[in-house]
Design a protein around this motif. Sequence first.
Motif, mmCIF file in Angstrom:
data_model
loop_
_atom_site.group_PDB
_atom_site.id
_atom_site.type_symbol
_atom_site.label_atom_id
_atom_site.label_comp_id
_atom_site.label_asym_id
_atom_site.label_seq_id
_atom_site.Cartn_x
_atom_site.Cartn_y
_atom_site.Cartn_z
ATOM 1 N N LEU A 1 -2.534 -0.094 8.590
ATOM 2 C CA LEU A 1 -2.265 -1.000 7.464
ATOM 3 C C LEU A 1 -1.259 -2.087 7.829
ATOM 4 N N GLU A 2 -0.226 -1.720 8.564
ATOM 5 C CA GLU A 2 0.759 -2.731 8.972
ATOM 6 C C GLU A 2 0.117 -3.757 9.896
ATOM 7 N N CYS B 1 0.845 -1.193 0.000
ATOM 8 C CA CYS B 1 0.000 0.000 0.000
ATOM 9 C C CYS B 1 0.880 1.242 0.000
ATOM 10 N N ARG C 1 -0.330 4.177 8.353
ATOM 11 C CA ARG C 1 0.710 3.139 8.298
ATOM 12 C C ARG C 1 0.492 2.121 9.411
ATOM 13 N N VAL D 1 3.989 -1.110 3.674
ATOM 14 C CA VAL D 1 3.535 0.259 3.449
ATOM 15 C C VAL D 1 4.673 1.171 3.013
ATOM 16 N N GLU E 1 5.171 5.533 1.647
ATOM 17 C CA GLU E 1 4.498 6.820 1.805
ATOM 18 C C GLU E 1 4.974 7.827 0.765
#
Length: 121
Positions: A21-22, A4, A18, A28, A30
């Motif tokens: 999602l993690e 992502c 982050r 991840v 950015e």
Amino acid sequence: MKTCLIVDDSRVIRKVSRHLLEAMGFAVSEAADGKEALEACDAAMPDVILLDWNMPVMSGIDFLGQLRARPDGDATKVVFCTTENDVAHIKAAIEAGANEYVMKPFDQETLQIKLQLVGVA
């Protein structure tokens, strides 16, 4: 492992996203604006992009238009994550190629549902 890319000019939003999602098992990366995001996509196209609307340098909607115009630009799912909640913004995002739309602030459950809807969670 699914990947992502979080695209948001807010360092705090990127950090919180982050973490969420993690916790869901994503790798991840950015970007702070659309230009950085395009460069990241050139390096490695993510499975999904969480995309802010209002950013300096290049807005989310401009980024999305450039992403979808690329030969491999339809390969990734895009979820707009923004405070813009009027119907015109939502319609513009979907017409530009967004797969889903989530309002800030969001929690892990809401994000998980949106990611399931686009087929990456």
